[in-house]
Design a protein around this motif. Structure first.
Motif, PDB file in Angstrom:
ATOM      1  N   GLU A  14      -8.615  -2.974  -8.157  1.00 25.29           N
ATOM      2  CA  GLU A  14      -9.841  -2.520  -8.809  1.00 25.29           C
ATOM      3  C   GLU A  14      -9.865  -2.814 -10.311  1.00 25.29           C
ATOM      4  O   GLU A  14     -10.944  -2.857 -10.907  1.00 25.29           O
ATOM      5  CB  GLU A  14     -10.021  -1.014  -8.592  1.00 25.29           C
ATOM      6  CG  GLU A  14     -10.353  -0.629  -7.155  1.00 25.29           C
ATOM      7  CD  GLU A  14     -11.641  -1.272  -6.674  1.00 25.29           C
ATOM      8  OE1 GLU A  14     -12.657  -1.185  -7.395  1.00 25.29           O
ATOM      9  OE2 GLU A  14     -11.625  -1.890  -5.596  1.00 25.29           O
ATOM     10  N   PRO A  26      -3.051   5.662   1.657  1.00 24.64           N
ATOM     11  CA  PRO A  26      -2.294   5.419   0.420  1.00 24.64           C
ATOM     12  C   PRO A  26      -0.867   5.945   0.555  1.00 24.64           C
ATOM     13  O   PRO A  26      -0.511   6.562   1.561  1.00 24.64           O
ATOM     14  CB  PRO A  26      -3.085   6.193  -0.640  1.00 24.64           C
ATOM     15  CG  PRO A  26      -3.800   7.262   0.129  1.00 24.64           C
ATOM     16  CD  PRO A  26      -4.092   6.681   1.479  1.00 24.64           C
ATOM     17  N   SER A  74       0.833  -1.205   0.000  1.00 21.69           N
ATOM     18  CA  SER A  74       0.000   0.000   0.000  1.00 21.69           C
ATOM     19  C   SER A  74       0.867   1.254   0.000  1.00 21.69           C
ATOM     20  O   SER A  74       0.400   2.343  -0.345  1.00 21.69           O
ATOM     21  CB  SER A  74      -0.927   0.023   1.215  1.00 21.69           C
ATOM     22  OG  SER A  74      -0.172   0.084   2.419  1.00 21.69           O
ATOM     23  N   HIS A 124      -4.454  -0.270  -4.638  1.00 21.33           N
ATOM     24  CA  HIS A 124      -5.895  -0.110  -4.858  1.00 21.33           C
ATOM     25  C   HIS A 124      -6.240  -0.252  -6.340  1.00 21.33           C
ATOM     26  O   HIS A 124      -7.194  -0.948  -6.713  1.00 21.33           O
ATOM     27  CB  HIS A 124      -6.326   1.255  -4.331  1.00 21.33           C
ATOM     28  CG  HIS A 124      -7.762   1.593  -4.599  1.00 21.33           C
ATOM     29  ND1 HIS A 124      -8.171   2.246  -5.749  1.00 21.33           N
ATOM     30  CD2 HIS A 124      -8.890   1.366  -3.873  1.00 21.33           C
ATOM     31  CE1 HIS A 124      -9.480   2.404  -5.714  1.00 21.33           C
ATOM     32  NE2 HIS A 124      -9.944   1.884  -4.595  1.00 21.33           N
ATOM     33  N   ASN A 155      -2.005   5.331  -6.300  1.00 21.98           N
ATOM     34  CA  ASN A 155      -2.732   4.442  -5.396  1.00 21.98           C
ATOM     35  C   ASN A 155      -2.607   3.037  -5.982  1.00 21.98           C
ATOM     36  O   ASN A 155      -3.585   2.410  -6.371  1.00 21.98           O
ATOM     37  CB  ASN A 155      -4.196   4.881  -5.313  1.00 21.98           C
ATOM     38  CG  ASN A 155      -4.841   4.489  -4.005  1.00 21.98           C
ATOM     39  OD1 ASN A 155      -4.259   3.763  -3.210  1.00 21.98           O
ATOM     40  ND2 ASN A 155      -6.056   4.964  -3.775  1.00 21.98           N
ATOM     41  N   VAL A 192      -5.087  -2.725   2.084  1.00 23.98           N
ATOM     42  CA  VAL A 192      -5.661  -1.688   1.228  1.00 23.98           C
ATOM     43  C   VAL A 192      -6.451  -0.657   2.015  1.00 23.98           C
ATOM     44  O   VAL A 192      -6.774   0.419   1.509  1.00 23.98           O
ATOM     45  CB  VAL A 192      -6.529  -2.347   0.132  1.00 23.98           C
ATOM     46  CG1 VAL A 192      -7.881  -2.773   0.688  1.00 23.98           C
ATOM     47  CG2 VAL A 192      -6.691  -1.428  -1.068  1.00 23.98           C
TER      48      VAL A 192
END
Length: 726
Positions: free
Chosen positions: A464, A451, A421, A460, A457, A447
């Motif tokens: 995603e 950040p 992260s 993440h 990021n 996560v």
């Protein structure tokens, strides 16, 4: 009627780094007694001769003081002033000892001798050719710094920025500032656009000149990147720049088009967002490497995954949970995979099993983490060597780049990156570029934490995008359920607002509890309670070391309950004394905790590294600092990159764990009070956490589950690179 006084600044009694307000003792020329001066005095230091203009005032509490309206730093002319100036450490190579010897020998002619006849310094016992040469060189550098400082005094630029300007531009620093101020803003961290703009406007640059508008647009995008964005919708960019420049969006539109045409700013095809070229290249690199690695064949020897997982389970001597077995399987079958979960959810068990399986197959693997402390924890957890990403990739200062890259990849078949992260796009791109496409990549991280400090990021976005297999660990294992710290951290994610174990005062603390909240709605009281916890409670009740075992984490830098004030208070409490050297407004002493705030590839120390000052050479104005397992020497030019670390930001604590964490929480921190900040802070504590502050601030943080959105382009670039959409 205003009065002008010239004298030596003997002592700094108080200094505010935010607005440069200073209270000090100044000894006027020809006088034996000193007087108190107050006012805004940027860049001044102990030992300097100042010419101050102002008025006498009477303070009801502190008595008669001289309120400074303007200040000018000048070279001292009296023997006392010269002795004080040279003995202050302002000129590297001359400490108090040699200052006395030189001034005793040359008297009021000392500065002329150093400047024009430095060879005569050899007349002073103990000064040979080498020392005389180094004193002359340091004097020339100091003279250049003084010229820049005097030029920049009215713009509020700190002394450490002036040192870095001279290090960067040498004797041309002042000329460049006068002729190309926007270049300095572009090339130098810390000399922001606003300072450069003020200089430029004072020098006659037009308010709507193309140079100013272009510089403002580029600075605006850089400022947005400093907030974590790797890209920005064009309209928002133009609006941000217009506010910054106090001009119209209409005037900026053609300049923005020009920057896009010259590729100083890029916009991916068919996208209404804009990026700086470095961010565009970094995200493109990550996307291309991830997709290429997912498609490439594995270089691991054949592994029967189910049998390997059972073998690792037998070695561990306990049953793995189904999601742990799933994560192990994905790590071995999939070329790129992600493991994410909070504290106590079994990440360490999975990593240890993966390392054991890969090692048993005699496949070369590497373990890495963004910070030194995270790498140490990864080594301890797995029993295998782990390195920081910077050390793994081997930065070459002479070449200005990492030794391992696409043309010289790492020799490995399996890569584990913990605390992912924390990866910003540029560091992630450098790492991914150096990994062979046949290797497996396992990214591990939480996560739900803050950040990265840098832009992007990454973890993440990779989750995603839907193209990378992810294992989400949610179960808290039995051995961790009794930890109030861990259960409270998970409750924060669920939005549970109740304040944990609140007490009214320090005397009510229970040494047996691992998490407690001490109420303090007043910032001064909050600071005092934190001081007393460190100075009294921890050593007496817990029998632990407040310097070695404790870290104070603070949400904000400014204000009474800000990082700057906490550091000043805690230094006085935990490491008192007068010996040391002063840089800017900070007095550094042996035993001080300090933090590195920028990557220094020459010294092999990096942003976020925390060390302890082992010794101080006042003659050279240098510190010897122990960072983890090595000692480095920081000279005066390096001191602008460090700061005290009795208190640090929550962001800077990522990747680290501390036996004891103290977290001040005040309503004044409202700008930073977010659920992920509170969660990150709590997950840094291993044994004890003490929250000090206003319960309302706790509620505010838990309620704020929607942190500021980061605009990034990595997810879209991965989807554009992939022939198959998720």
């Amino acid at each position: 009627m205003s009065e002008t006084i010239r004298g030596v600044l003997e002592r700094i009694l108080f200094s505010n780094e935010e607005n440069y307000y200073l209270v000090g003792d100044m000894r006027p020329e020809g006088e034996k007694a000193s007087l108190t001066i107050t006012g805004v005095m940027p860049g001044v230091q102990c030992g300097e001769t100042l010419e101050v203009k102002g008025d006498w005032v009477v303070d009801r509490r502190y008595g008669r003081q001289f309120k400074v309206l303007s200040v000018k730093s000048i070279l001292p002319s009296t023997v006392h002033g010269i002795r004080k100036y040279l003995g202050s450490g302002l000129v590297p190579g001359i400490g108090r000892h040699f200052a006395n010897k030189i001034v005793d020998h040359f008297g009021s002619n000392t500065l002329d001798i150093i400047s024009d006849e430095s060879v005569r310094l050899r007349e002073v016992p103990g000064i040979g050719n080498q020392r005389a040469h180094s004193i002359r060189k340091a004097w020339e550098e100091q003279r250049a710094i003084r010229e820049v400082m005097m030029f920049l005094q009215t713009f509020g630029v700190s002394s450490n920025r002036c040192v870095r300007l001279v290090n960067r531009y040498g004797n041309q620093a002042k000329a460049i500032l006068q002729n190309e101020p926007y270049r300095v803003a572009r090339e130098m961290d810390g000399i922001g656009f606003k300072t450069a703009d003020q200089i430029a406007l004072n020098l006659g640059f037009g308010n709507d000149s193309p140079k100013r508008l272009d510089a403002g647009l580029l600075f605006s995008l850089g400022e947005l990147e400093a907030e974590g964005h790797t890209c920005m919708p064009r309209r928002r960019w133009i609006q941000h720049a217009a506010n910054l420049l106090e001009t119209s969006e209409k005037k900026l539109e053609p300049r923005a088009d020009q920057l896009l045409e010259t590729r100083e700013v890029v916009s991916p095809e068919g996208d209404l967002r804009v990026q700086l070229p470095d961010s565009h290249r970094a995200e493109t690199t990550i996307a291309e490497v991830v997709m290429r690695t997912l498609r490439a064949k594995s270089d691991l020897p054949p592994i029967k995954v189910d049998i390997a997982a059972r073998w690792a389970q037998e070695k561990a001597n306990f049953q793995f949970a189904p999601e742990q077995v799933e994560a192990i399987g994905k790590g071995l079958r999939e070329k790129v995979s992600i493991i994410t979960g909070g504290p106590g959810t079994g990440k360490t068990t999975i990593l240890r099993a993966l390392v054991q399986i890969v090692s048993a197959k005699k496949a070369d693997g590497v373990l890495a983490a963004p910070t030194g402390r995270a790498a140490q924890r990864l080594s301890a957890a797995t029993g295998a060597q782990a390195k920081t990403i910077h050390r793994l990739l081997k930065f070459d200062p002479g070449m200005g780049r990492f030794q391992h890259d696409k043309s010289n990849p790492l020799q490995t078949r399996f890569v584990i990156v913990d605390e992912s992260s924390m990866l910003d796009v540029r560091l992630a791109a450098s790492l991914f570029r150096a990994i062979p496409h046949t290797a497996h990549i396992v990214l591990v991280g939480d996560v739900n934490q803050l950040p990265s400090v840098g832009a992007g990021n990454v973890l993440h976005d990779l989750i995603e995008c839907g193209m990378v297999p992810v294992t989400r660990l949610r179960k808290i294992f039995r051995q961790h359920r009794e930890s109030t710290i861990i259960s409270t951290a998970h409750n924060i994610l669920k939005g549970v607002k109740s304040v944990p174990f609140p007490v009214g005062d320090l005397g009510d603390l229970d040494p047996e509890k691992d998490l407690q909240f001490i109420k303090a709605t007043d910032p001064e009281k909050c600071v005092d309670i934190v001081r007393r916890i460190c100075q009294e409670f921890i050593p007496r009740k817990l029998n632990m070391d407040s310097l070695r075992d404790t870290q104070v984490l603070v949400p904000m830098h400014k204000g009474i309950a800000g990082i700057g004030n906490f550091n000043a208070v805690l230094q006085r409490a935990l490491n008192p004394g007068r010996d040391g050297i002063t840089f800017g407004t900070v007095r550094y002493r042996v035993g001080d905790k300090i933090i590195q705030n920028r990557n220094n590839y020459d010294l092999n120390i990096f942003n976020g590294d925390i060390g302890s000052i082992e010794s101080i050479d006042s003659e050279k104005s240098a510190l010897k600092v122990r960072f983890d397992n090595e000692t480095v020497e920081l000279t005066r030019s390096d001191l602008g990159d460090v700061s005290p670390a009795y208190a640090i930001s929550v962001h800077k604590s990522q990747g680290s764990e501390y036996p004891i964490v103290i977290l001040p929480l005040m309503k004044q921190h409202f700008m930073m009070l977010q659920r992920n900040l509170l969660y990150t802070a709590l997950t840094r504590g291993k044994q004890k956490i003490y929250l000090v502050g206003d319960p309302t601030a706790w509620y505010m943080a838990v309620n704020n589950a929607d942190p500021a959105k980061r605009f990034t382009g990595l997810r879209e670039k991965i989807l554009q690179t992939s022939p198959i959409k998720p």
